[in-house]
Design a protein around this motif. Structure first.
Motif, PDB file in Angstrom:
ATOM      1  N   LYS A  83       0.832  -1.201   0.000  1.00  0.00           N
ATOM      2  CA  LYS A  83       0.000   0.000   0.000  1.00  0.00           C
ATOM      3  C   LYS A  83       0.869   1.255   0.000  1.00  0.00           C
ATOM      4  O   LYS A  83       0.553   2.243  -0.667  1.00  0.00           O
ATOM      5  N   ASP A  87       0.602   4.149  -2.672  1.00  0.00           N
ATOM      6  CA  ASP A  87       0.295   5.536  -2.306  1.00  0.00           C
ATOM      7  C   ASP A  87       1.316   6.511  -2.884  1.00  0.00           C
ATOM      8  O   ASP A  87       0.956   7.560  -3.411  1.00  0.00           O
ATOM      9  N   ASN A 154      -9.751   4.274   3.002  1.00  0.00           N
ATOM     10  CA  ASN A 154      -8.806   5.178   3.661  1.00  0.00           C
ATOM     11  C   ASN A 154      -9.433   5.871   4.858  1.00  0.00           C
ATOM     12  O   ASN A 154      -8.814   5.980   5.915  1.00  0.00           O
ATOM     13  N   ASN A 158      -8.349   5.190   8.740  1.00  0.00           N
ATOM     14  CA  ASN A 158      -7.940   6.287   9.621  1.00  0.00           C
ATOM     15  C   ASN A 158      -8.736   6.235  10.924  1.00  0.00           C
ATOM     16  O   ASN A 158      -8.171   6.373  12.003  1.00  0.00           O
ATOM     17  N   SER A 159     -10.040   6.045  10.792  1.00  0.00           N
ATOM     18  CA  SER A 159     -10.876   6.010  12.001  1.00  0.00           C
ATOM     19  C   SER A 159     -10.427   4.899  12.935  1.00  0.00           C
ATOM     20  O   SER A 159     -10.350   5.097  14.144  1.00  0.00           O
ATOM     21  N   ASP A 186     -16.081   8.919  14.149  1.00  0.00           N
ATOM     22  CA  ASP A 186     -15.502   8.040  15.160  1.00  0.00           C
ATOM     23  C   ASP A 186     -15.418   8.770  16.494  1.00  0.00           C
ATOM     24  O   ASP A 186     -15.576   9.986  16.571  1.00  0.00           O
ATOM     25  N   GLY A 190      -9.662  12.633  17.703  1.00  0.00           N
ATOM     26  CA  GLY A 190     -10.078  13.935  17.199  1.00  0.00           C
ATOM     27  C   GLY A 190      -8.953  14.724  16.562  1.00  0.00           C
ATOM     28  O   GLY A 190      -7.809  14.262  16.482  1.00  0.00           O
ATOM     29  N   VAL A 199      -5.345  18.641   7.208  1.00  0.00           N
ATOM     30  CA  VAL A 199      -5.352  17.171   7.140  1.00  0.00           C
ATOM     31  C   VAL A 199      -5.317  16.639   5.708  1.00  0.00           C
ATOM     32  O   VAL A 199      -4.852  15.532   5.474  1.00  0.00           O
ATOM     33  N   GLN A 204       1.018  15.683   5.857  1.00  0.00           N
ATOM     34  CA  GLN A 204       0.633  16.388   7.081  1.00  0.00           C
ATOM     35  C   GLN A 204       0.065  15.407   8.083  1.00  0.00           C
ATOM     36  O   GLN A 204      -0.900  14.710   7.801  1.00  0.00           O
ATOM     37  N   GLY A 215       1.745   4.726  12.518  1.00  0.00           N
ATOM     38  CA  GLY A 215       2.558   4.712  11.311  1.00  0.00           C
ATOM     39  C   GLY A 215       1.850   5.447  10.185  1.00  0.00           C
ATOM     40  O   GLY A 215       0.745   5.954  10.354  1.00  0.00           O
ATOM     41  N   LEU A 217       2.470   7.598   6.066  1.00  0.00           N
ATOM     42  CA  LEU A 217       3.241   8.670   5.455  1.00  0.00           C
ATOM     43  C   LEU A 217       2.489   9.998   5.472  1.00  0.00           C
ATOM     44  O   LEU A 217       3.046  11.040   5.179  1.00  0.00           O
ATOM     45  N   GLY A 218       1.187   9.929   5.776  1.00  0.00           N
ATOM     46  CA  GLY A 218       0.387  11.151   5.709  1.00  0.00           C
ATOM     47  C   GLY A 218      -0.035  11.460   4.285  1.00  0.00           C
ATOM     48  O   GLY A 218      -0.193  12.618   3.898  1.00  0.00           O
ATOM     49  N   LEU A 219      -0.232  10.420   3.492  1.00  0.00           N
ATOM     50  CA  LEU A 219      -0.648  10.621   2.099  1.00  0.00           C
ATOM     51  C   LEU A 219      -2.110  10.259   1.887  1.00  0.00           C
ATOM     52  O   LEU A 219      -2.743  10.699   0.932  1.00  0.00           O
ATOM     53  N   GLY A 220      -2.654   9.418   2.796  1.00  0.00           N
ATOM     54  CA  GLY A 220      -4.000   8.887   2.602  1.00  0.00           C
ATOM     55  C   GLY A 220      -5.036   9.945   2.259  1.00  0.00           C
ATOM     56  O   GLY A 220      -5.704   9.870   1.226  1.00  0.00           O
ATOM     57  N   ALA A 222      -4.662  13.078   1.360  1.00  0.00           N
ATOM     58  CA  ALA A 222      -4.348  13.878   0.171  1.00  0.00           C
ATOM     59  C   ALA A 222      -4.858  13.152  -1.077  1.00  0.00           C
ATOM     60  O   ALA A 222      -5.442  13.764  -1.985  1.00  0.00           O
TER      61      ALA A 222
HETATM   62  N1  LIG Z   1     -10.293   9.810  11.916  1.00  0.00           N
HETATM   63  C1  LIG Z   1      -9.293  10.596  12.309  1.00  0.00           C
HETATM   64  N2  LIG Z   1      -9.196  10.972  13.625  1.00  0.00           N
HETATM   65  C2  LIG Z   1      -8.171  11.767  14.030  1.00  0.00           C
HETATM   66  N3  LIG Z   1      -7.215  12.255  13.227  1.00  0.00           N
HETATM   67  C3  LIG Z   1      -7.260  11.928  11.932  1.00  0.00           C
HETATM   68  C4  LIG Z   1      -8.300  11.082  11.407  1.00  0.00           C
HETATM   69  N4  LIG Z   1      -8.080  10.938  10.083  1.00  0.00           N
HETATM   70  C5  LIG Z   1      -6.967  11.642   9.807  1.00  0.00           C
HETATM   71  N5  LIG Z   1      -6.470  12.249  10.906  1.00  0.00           N
HETATM   72  C6  LIG Z   1      -5.275  13.124  10.977  1.00  0.00           C
HETATM   73  O1  LIG Z   1      -4.938  13.541   9.666  1.00  0.00           O
HETATM   74  C7  LIG Z   1      -3.604  13.142   9.362  1.00  0.00           C
HETATM   75  C8  LIG Z   1      -3.506  12.818   7.886  1.00  0.00           C
HETATM   76  O2  LIG Z   1      -4.236  11.632   7.583  1.00  0.00           O
HETATM   77  P1  LIG Z   1      -3.745  10.706   6.392  1.00  0.00           P
HETATM   78  O3  LIG Z   1      -4.697   9.597   6.219  1.00  0.00           O
HETATM   79  O4  LIG Z   1      -3.485  11.598   5.218  1.00  0.00           O
HETATM   80  O5  LIG Z   1      -2.325  10.188   6.888  1.00  0.00           O
HETATM   81  P2  LIG Z   1      -1.914   8.967   7.814  1.00  0.00           P
HETATM   82  O6  LIG Z   1      -3.109   8.126   8.146  1.00  0.00           O
HETATM   83  O7  LIG Z   1      -1.144   9.544   8.954  1.00  0.00           O
HETATM   84  O8  LIG Z   1      -0.910   8.151   6.895  1.00  0.00           O
HETATM   85  P3  LIG Z   1      -1.283   7.256   5.609  1.00  0.00           P
HETATM   86  O9  LIG Z   1      -2.752   7.413   5.350  1.00  0.00           O
HETATM   87  O10 LIG Z   1      -0.450   7.818   4.515  1.00  0.00           O
HETATM   88  O11 LIG Z   1      -0.921   5.869   5.977  1.00  0.00           O
HETATM   89  C9  LIG Z   1      -3.327  11.966  10.280  1.00  0.00           C
HETATM   90  O12 LIG Z   1      -1.945  11.770  10.501  1.00  0.00           O
HETATM   91  C10 LIG Z   1      -4.060  12.393  11.541  1.00  0.00           C
HETATM   92  O13 LIG Z   1      -3.288  13.312  12.266  1.00  0.00           O
END
Ligand SMILES: Nc1ncnc2c1ncn2[C@@H]1O[C@H](COP(=O)(O)OP(=O)(O)OP(=O)(O)O)[C@@H](O)[C@H]1O
Ligand SMILES: [Mg+2]
Length: 408
Positions: A83, A87, A154, A158-159, A186, A190, A199, A204, A215, A217-220, A222
């Motif tokens: 993945k 990404d 994605n 994240n949730s 969720d 927060g 976000v 970021q 873990g 990269l913070g790409l999801g 975007a």
């Molecule tokens: N459901 C959520 N609750 C709290 N914070 C969130 C949530 N979704 C995203 N975030 C915040 O937004 C940031 C960016 O989310 P994103 O999905 O882009 O990256 P990631 O999950 O850290 O990494 P990746 O998706 O690349 O594996 C997260 O690192 C987190 O700080």
């Protein structure tokens, strides 16, 4: 006066030439970066192919509990790595404007249930409840089903990631006048008001310290944002602050074009496919010629096919494949593209130049670690009916193969 004019003209001309050179330089740099990413992702995928393929095969053979536990961890990590590669490649496609959507009919309700199923093991492991509330109305829209699936997956993952043990996730989907709305909320950690605006920016993360707990990269998000916009939709993040949970609201326009319904059935069928596991098609009596210069790839792919009853013949090079082609009379040809001396493009050209009674119109699939859209286009233009990327998902490979071989 005349001299001044001439001077001005010369300056303008020089500026234009300078601009052309700069543009050319930028184009070359961008192409070099594209090529670099393609090569890197190819090299990263190739070993993953053997790792993932074998873990899936071995787990399917009812391994003893301890072994199965180890294999399940290897499988999860190999998927996580695949993945990451995907990404990074997606972001590069987005930046270079090369991320194309394959529009078809997508049923949002199906996409949601599949995504929920995918994240359920991770949620269960943390004791997180997921509730799904889908309105009893058709949620079929014109969209790229695979990409929308990626969006929902994605958000859900994240949730799960950002919700503490024992928390809850709720998914609501409903049709409104002109769009379909999906809300994923969720009870997790927060998002601080100051972070909320960022976000969706690449790289970021609220917590990017070396001691961070999560873990990624913070790409999801975007990628999510881009995919949603490409569908003409919107996505908004909301949170009452840290520790107060987060809510993501997704809206996708719902205009169903009837013409699109008629023409893209095939595409929809393919892209909606998910790893449903057990009921893979049988391939008994199907003679498959498998071509790859990499022994590990030959072995793992061969094993997947043989497990479903296929009669697999192996060729370690395109040359060998071509030499054996007439005597073997395979029903289908599966070939790698990047091979020394004679590559998969030359092979398919040679095969397609044969008369049909010698197998010139045999069904063919390219299996490569090149995963860019243009690689798939190149493979199909060269004469392959389908293009599958490594790491292979055994179930996906089997279904595409059955489809191309006319077994479905
Ligand atoms: N459901 C959520 N609750 C709290 N914070 C969130 C949530 N979704 C995203 N975030 C915040 O937004 C940031 C960016 O989310 P994103 O999905 O882009 O990256 P990631 O999950 O850290 O990494 P990746 O998706 O690349 O594996 C997260 O690192 C987190 O700080
Ligand atoms: Mg994420």
């Amino acid at each position: 006066m005349a001299i001044e004019n001439a001077q001005a003209l010369q300056d303008a001309e020089r500026a234009r030439a300078q601009e052309r050179i700069q543009r050319r330089k930028a184009e070359l740099a961008s192409r070099a970066k594209d090529e670099f990413l393609a090569v890197v992702s190819h090299e990263l995928r190739t070993p993953l192919n053997a790792i993932l393929g074998w873990t899936v095969i071995l787990r399917g053979r009812s391994a003893p509990p301890e072994l199965d536990h180890g294999l399940s961890i290897i499988e999860r990590n190999a998927r996580a790595q695949a993945k990451l590669v995907e990404d990074v490649l997606d972001v590069s496609r987005i930046i270079s404007g090369k991320l194309a959507l394959t529009m078809g009919v997508a049923n949002l309700a199906d996409l949601i249930s599949t995504s929920v199923e995918t994240v359920t093991p991770a949620a269960n492991a943390k004791g997180i409840r997921i509730s799904v509330d889908i309105e009893d109305q058709p949620l079929a829209i014109t969209a790229d089903a695979a990409r929308l699936q990626q969006v929902i997956w994605n958000l859900l993952s994240n949730s799960v990631k950002f919700t503490q043990r024992g928390g809850a996730i709720a998914v609501h989907a409903r049709r409104r006048d002109t769009d379909v709305q999906v809300i994923i909320s969720d009870t997790g950690e927060g998002i601080a008001p100051s972070a909320l605006a960022y976000v969706f920016e690449p790289f970021q993360q609220a917590d990017a310290s070396t001691t961070r707990r999560h873990g990624g990269l913070g790409l999801g998000l975007a990628i999510v944002k881009h995919l949603v916009s490409a569908h003409g939709g919107t996505i908004v993040a909301a949170s009452d602050g840290e520790g107060k949970g987060a809510t993501f609201t997704l809206q996708i326009p719902a205009h169903i074009a009837v013409a699109a319904l008629a023409t893209t059935k095939g595409a929809a069928k393919f892209s909606v496919q998910a790893s449903e596991g057990s009921n893979s098609p049988r391939l008994d009596g199907l003679k498959v010629l498998l071509v790859d210069d990499e022994p590990d790839a030959l072995e793992v792919i061969g094993e997947v096919l043989r497990s479903q009853g296929a009669d697999v013949r192996y060729a370690p090079s395109a040359r060998v494949a071509l030499d054996q082609f007439a005597t073997l009379k395979p029903n289908i040809l599966l070939s790698d593209i990047g091979m020394p001396v004679m590559d998969g493009f030359s092979l398919i050209r040679a095969v397609r130049s044969l008369p049909s009674d010698l197998g010139g119109d045999i069904p063919t699939i390219a299996i490569t670690a090149y995963a860019r859209a243009e690689d798939a286009v190149r493979a199909t233009r060269a004469g392959y009916q389908a293009h599958i990327t490594k790491p292979i998902e055994p179930d996906h490979l089997l279904r595409v193969l059955a489809e191309v071989a006319g077994r479905t």
